[in-house]
Write a protein that holds these residues in place. Sequence first.
Motif, short mmCIF file in Angstrom:
data_model
loop_
_atom_site.label_atom_id
_atom_site.label_comp_id
_atom_site.label_asym_id
_atom_site.label_seq_id
_atom_site.Cartn_x
_atom_site.Cartn_y
_atom_site.Cartn_z
N GLU A 1 34.98 -72.79 145.42
CA GLU A 1 35.51 -71.42 145.35
C GLU A 1 34.64 -70.43 146.12
OE1 GLU A 1 37.38 -68.69 141.78
OE2 GLU A 1 35.50 -69.77 141.42
N THR B 1 37.79 -64.67 152.05
CA THR B 1 39.13 -64.16 151.73
C THR B 1 39.03 -63.00 150.75
OG1 THR B 1 39.56 -65.56 149.79
CG2 THR B 1 39.99 -66.52 151.96
N LEU C 1 41.21 -62.92 148.13
CA LEU C 1 42.04 -63.40 147.03
C LEU C 1 41.45 -62.99 145.69
CD1 LEU C 1 42.77 -67.06 148.28
CD2 LEU C 1 44.26 -65.05 148.45
N SER C 2 42.30 -62.83 144.70
CA SER C 2 41.85 -62.52 143.34
C SER C 2 41.27 -63.77 142.70
CB SER C 2 43.03 -62.02 142.51
OG SER C 2 43.95 -63.08 142.29
N THR D 1 42.14 -65.35 140.08
CA THR D 1 43.22 -66.27 139.68
C THR D 1 43.76 -67.03 140.88
OG1 THR D 1 43.85 -64.82 137.86
CG2 THR D 1 45.47 -66.45 138.57
N GLU D 2 43.95 -66.31 142.00
CA GLU D 2 44.47 -66.95 143.22
C GLU D 2 43.47 -67.96 143.77
OE1 GLU D 2 47.31 -63.48 145.16
OE2 GLU D 2 45.12 -63.31 145.35
N ARG D 3 42.17 -67.62 143.70
CA ARG D 3 41.13 -68.55 144.18
C ARG D 3 41.14 -69.82 143.34
NH1 ARG D 3 37.69 -63.85 144.46
NH2 ARG D 3 36.59 -64.58 142.58
N HIS D 4 41.24 -69.66 142.03
CA HIS D 4 41.26 -70.83 141.14
C HIS D 4 42.46 -71.71 141.43
CE1 HIS D 4 41.89 -73.06 137.34
NE2 HIS D 4 40.57 -73.03 137.25
N GLU D 5 43.61 -71.09 141.64
CA GLU D 5 44.82 -71.86 141.94
C GLU D 5 44.69 -72.60 143.27
OE1 GLU D 5 47.94 -68.98 141.80
OE2 GLU D 5 48.05 -68.96 139.60
N ARG D 6 44.09 -71.94 144.27
CA ARG D 6 43.90 -72.58 145.58
C ARG D 6 42.97 -73.78 145.47
NH1 ARG D 6 43.34 -70.75 151.07
NH2 ARG D 6 44.85 -69.10 150.63
N GLU E 1 44.77 -76.63 143.74
CA GLU E 1 45.72 -77.22 144.69
C GLU E 1 45.01 -78.16 145.66
OE1 GLU E 1 48.88 -75.87 148.20
OE2 GLU E 1 47.34 -74.49 147.47
#
Length: 634
Positions: free
Chosen positions: A125, A132, A134-135, A137-142, A145
């Motif tokens: 992360e 980036t 990204l928030s 939450t978005e970083r965790h999701e990326r 993935e």
Amino acid sequence: MTERHDLLRAENLSVSFPFYGGRIEAIRNFSLRISPGKVTALVGESGSGKSVFGRTIMDIESASAQIGGSVLFDDPAGVEGPIDLLSLPHDGRKIRSIRGNRIGMIFQEPMVSFSPLHTIGNQIEEALKTHTILSPTERHERVIEMLGLVGFSKPNKVFGMYPFELSGGMRQRAMIAMALICRPALLIADEPTTALDVTIQAQILKLLKDLQSRFDMAMLLITHDLGVVANLADEVVVVYRGEVMEAGPVDEIFRNPQHPYLKGLMAAVPHFDMQPGERLKPLRDIGVDGSRMLAKKKAAAEPDPGHPRSDILLSVRNVSKSFTARRSGFFGLGTPEKTLAVNDVSFDILRGESLGLVGESGCGKTTLSKILMRGLSADAGSVTFNGAEGPVDVLHAEKEDLKILRRKVQMVFQDPVSSLSPRMTVRNIIGEPLQIHEKGDAEKRTRIVEALTSAIGLERSALSRYPHSFSGGQRQRIGIARALALGPELLICDEPVSALDVSIQAQILNLLKDLKKELGLTYLFISHNLAVVNYMADRVAVMYAGRIVEIGPVETIMRSPVHPYTRKLLAAVPYPDLDRPLDYATVGSALKRPKWDAPFDDDDDRPESLAHADLGGGHFVLAQRNADARELRP
């Protein structure tokens, strides 16, 4: 359709380092082109400058390096055209915006590259935090993935794990995830599979191939493994001592090599089509002077015809070893968890033969070798060493019997750097076993050390030098000389060439073969490289999940295997041959245990349901007790 320019182009690159008042040139007049969406392999021996080039691109080379020439990077996502990476301020804002973002790198040793104090998820992360907006939450999701894309079945669990909790192959997957998290245009892979066993290597190669195609990224593959190059590369650049010797499409390089250096590299690679008695051809051969060896064997290697079992040097029967760990919990109070590392293993090693022991990392090979060396105690079973001085009970030897065992069974370790003391000269390293076992006076010990040094192809001047001043191959030769100092009858070689490039590997393998012939040695040769085992072994034992699943003559195991696991190992070997590509369809996941066909199923509730079926000619395979041996034969 618009024309695609070179993604990266190095022109007349030179890199030198200070060395004893002068400078040593690691790269000279080096030029290379990398096309978008293509895999370019940089091939050469250790010390040829391959990794220096990768570090120079990333601007992580030593500050003492003197760099000339240019490296133009034409980022497809950029708007200002090609950028000369070497003209950017060292560790400035611009190069930091490219490094780890538009150019990613996979390092050779993931354990060293990861911080042991932070979780896998936090370290992956970090690149998103840097490059980036990204928030969280978005970083965790990326990250979740990407961990899923690189093959983790439970990415949420892996996110919170630490590097030491993952195996070598899983750490390499996490390293790939970290390198690709920002979707770079160029991925530099520096020996990404060197330390991995054959099946994990095949999985990583398949993963890299799939991800490279999925993200349409270019890749610079730094390697000395021509099998990997043949299965992954589009373009090949062959480098020697910092200079390009030959470059071109992979098809031309393999089918019509021109430069003698490239032909030499190809001749040094062991393969399955070698004729009996055929030798590898290293670029620089070393002579073996066995005539000066004071511990030379004669009649010791000859069996007694009057005793049918006198040809057996080491007899292993029903050996088991388990380890107990605790589950995570407060103060380690969780329920104990038992792992069976070696499970009811039996085999014999005959005098004068080389028995190959193969299997994936974690199958129990090294644990078994430590039991044979008395480095670990077994839970059950027996091991008998039938040396020239009489039989010795290895697992219970004490006093004089233990001294005999220490003299007659020696080991060559995988890593010559960590197994040789940096504070001792070669003279002291080789002479230490002689001194410990009080073999002869000082003058005799000196003669033995000098004879051993000559036998492994080193000059007498090497005796006063320290390990750090030698190459990897020379250090491994020193380790072999130390193992031979006491005149052993059995030599256990634990992955002795896995960290060496192909030419040095050929030197060491030829040396071991010559010493076996000259001194009448017996080998237990442990390796995950099946081509190496095919070259070195007379018989092969295949180990999986702590058990010997198949054992037999090398020709039978390599050409007519019966057990599905043996077939899987052979199918995962990358051949340096364009006409024999790796069958990725046969490469399973390392993260789950496979289920075999019915005759080979291992019923965990009834382990006694399996036994070794005799297929004739010394060929045995582990199968269900009710299996018909005739139906198992290939």
